[in-house]
Design a protein around this motif. Structure first.
Motif, short mmCIF file in Angstrom:
data_model
loop_
_atom_site.label_atom_id
_atom_site.label_comp_id
_atom_site.label_asym_id
_atom_site.label_seq_id
_atom_site.Cartn_x
_atom_site.Cartn_y
_atom_site.Cartn_z
N UNK A 94 0.83 -1.20 0.00
CA UNK A 94 0.00 0.00 0.00
C UNK A 94 0.87 1.26 0.00
N UNK A 95 0.29 2.34 -0.47
CA UNK A 95 0.87 3.68 -0.34
C UNK A 95 2.12 3.91 -1.19
N UNK A 96 2.31 3.11 -2.22
CA UNK A 96 3.41 3.34 -3.16
C UNK A 96 2.88 4.22 -4.29
N UNK A 97 3.48 5.39 -4.45
CA UNK A 97 2.95 6.39 -5.37
C UNK A 97 3.64 6.37 -6.74
N UNK A 98 4.94 6.06 -6.75
CA UNK A 98 5.72 6.19 -7.99
C UNK A 98 7.01 5.41 -7.82
N UNK A 116 1.06 9.48 8.30
CA UNK A 116 1.79 10.07 9.43
C UNK A 116 3.19 9.48 9.44
N UNK A 117 4.03 9.99 10.34
CA UNK A 117 5.43 9.59 10.37
C UNK A 117 5.58 8.14 10.79
N UNK A 118 4.65 7.63 11.62
CA UNK A 118 4.70 6.23 12.05
C UNK A 118 4.47 5.31 10.85
N UNK A 119 3.46 5.63 10.06
CA UNK A 119 3.18 4.81 8.88
C UNK A 119 4.34 4.88 7.89
N UNK A 120 4.92 6.07 7.71
CA UNK A 120 6.07 6.21 6.82
C UNK A 120 7.22 5.33 7.29
N UNK A 121 7.48 5.35 8.58
CA UNK A 121 8.56 4.54 9.13
C UNK A 121 8.29 3.04 8.93
N UNK A 122 7.03 2.62 9.06
CA UNK A 122 6.68 1.22 8.87
C UNK A 122 6.93 0.77 7.42
N UNK A 123 6.52 1.63 6.47
CA UNK A 123 6.72 1.30 5.06
C UNK A 123 8.21 1.27 4.73
N UNK A 124 8.92 2.29 5.22
CA UNK A 124 10.36 2.38 5.00
C UNK A 124 11.07 1.15 5.57
N UNK A 311 15.73 6.12 -15.65
CA UNK A 311 15.83 5.23 -16.80
C UNK A 311 14.50 4.61 -17.19
N UNK A 312 13.73 4.17 -16.18
CA UNK A 312 12.47 3.49 -16.46
C UNK A 312 11.48 3.78 -15.35
N UNK A 313 10.29 4.21 -15.73
CA UNK A 313 9.21 4.46 -14.77
C UNK A 313 8.24 3.28 -14.81
N UNK A 314 7.93 2.74 -13.64
CA UNK A 314 7.05 1.57 -13.56
C UNK A 314 5.60 2.00 -13.37
N UNK A 315 4.73 1.19 -13.88
CA UNK A 315 3.30 1.47 -13.78
C UNK A 315 2.78 0.95 -12.43
N UNK A 316 3.18 1.64 -11.38
CA UNK A 316 2.74 1.28 -10.02
C UNK A 316 2.18 2.52 -9.33
N UNK A 317 0.97 2.42 -8.84
CA UNK A 317 0.40 3.43 -7.95
C UNK A 317 -0.64 2.73 -7.10
N UNK A 318 -0.22 2.33 -5.90
CA UNK A 318 -1.10 1.56 -5.02
C UNK A 318 -1.77 2.43 -3.96
N UNK A 319 -1.66 3.75 -4.11
CA UNK A 319 -2.23 4.66 -3.11
C UNK A 319 -3.75 4.65 -3.21
N UNK A 320 -4.38 4.50 -2.08
CA UNK A 320 -5.83 4.67 -1.98
C UNK A 320 -6.08 5.73 -0.92
#
Length: 326
Positions: A94-98, A116-124, A311-320
């Motif tokens: 989830x939450x991958x924009x580009x 929020x910063x907690x969610x960002x840290x979890x994804x990171x 070099x290459x942009x992927x067709x990913x946008x899982x943000x809801x």
């Protein structure tokens, strides 16, 4: 792949789509003085040839309370196997924009939207832990201000609304608003009738809600994304580390970078780099000349710079986009 050619009629249509990609064929036809059928044919040709790759809605992510961060990775022995492994992993998160693969001081970049910063840290942490065996270096940068500029080779000096995103207070929307945003974020030309059928509302309600989202600056515009490589352009991302900087100096540097016709994006961030900018250019040599001019003009403020080729942009946008953000 041979270089794609656009004529003046195509260019005029592209300009109208960049102004408002929800415009109807008839509305565009009136602006460019072409019949509706000709506009339809030419837009279809631009899409089928994959020159126009996306009709997108520009969402004010910060006003909805989202943190926009970019993770840059330098990987050990980066190859196609690792690239595909990253792609499959990120497409399920989830939450991958580009997402894009790079050539230069980093190999891969991932744009993340977090509530929020907690969610960002979890994804990171999940990304880093899953690929720690490959990672040589990493950098995460939180964007605090962004500027967008049109691709002048196609759009010339036409002025479009410049989106500037700032960290700001959350804006309260209801569930229907978020459903509409998620429907049109990757397809700005979705007709009102389709929106109304999918959400079980009337076309009038859909139009009223979209207009209100625009009025409240949640929707900042409807644009198009082009494959600049079809015209022989390369996409570069440059990093600047600054010193002895105040708001006045920073604005001077931003305005100077923005003055180059090749500039399409400037980002002010929190992290290793103070400023970043993206350029569409024919070669590395042109980028070298631009960086040299920036360093010469602001020699006291530029500590060092680095750059990558996107070099290459992927067709990913899982943000809801979701309601009840904290």
């Amino acid at each position: 792949m041979s270089e794609f050619k656009i004529d003046e009629k195509d260019r005029k249509i592209l300009i109208e789509l960049q102004k408002n990609s929800r415009s109807s064929f008839s509305q565009i036809g009136k602006k460019v003085k072409l019949p509706k059928t000709v506009v339809m044919y030419r837009i279809k040709k631009l899409v089928d040839s994959k020159f126009v790759t996306l009709f997108c809605t520009i969402i004010n992510k910060e006003k909805l309370g989202y943190i926009y961060a970019r993770l840059f990775l330098k990987l050990y022995n980066y190859n196609e196997k690792i690239e595909n492994e990253l792609f499959k992993f990120l497409s399920k998160k989830k939450n991958i924009h580009w997402v894009a693969s790079l050539d230069g001081c980093y190999d891969f970049t991932i744009s993340i939207l977090a509530k929020n910063i907690v969610e960002l840290n979890n994804i990171y942490s999940e990304i880093i832990c899953s690929f720690s065996r490959y990672i040589l270096d990493k950098e995460i940068s939180i964007a605090t201000k962004m500027y967008y500029y049109p691709f002048k080779y196609v759009f010339g000096d036409k002025k479009f609304t410049k989106e500037e995103n700032y960290i700001s207070k959350n804006h309260k929307l209801n569930i229907l608003d978020f459903k509409i945003i998620n429907l049109i974020k990757q397809n700005s030309r979705l007709p009102l009738l389709n929106i109304s059928e999918k959400l079980n509302i009337t076309p009038l309600t859909a139009r009223t809600r979209i207009n209100q989202l625009k009025k409240n600056n949640i929707i900042q515009g409807f644009r198009i994304r082009l494959d600049h490589k079809r015209l022989g352009f390369h996409h570069f991302h440059t990093f600047l580390n600054l010193s002895k900087i105040d708001e006045n100096n920073e604005n001077q540097i931003i305005n100077f970078i923005a003055s180059f016709p090749s500039t399409v994006h400037i980002i002010k961030g929190m992290g290793r780099y103070d400023l970043e900018f993206e350029s569409l250019l024919k070669s590395h040599f042109e980028l070298h000349d631009i960086i040299k001019k920036i360093k010469n003009k602001f020699s006291k403020n530029i500590k060092y710079s680095d750059s990558v080729l996107i070099y290459k942009i992927y067709d990913i946008n899982t943000v809801k986009y979701e309601k009840n953000l904290i």
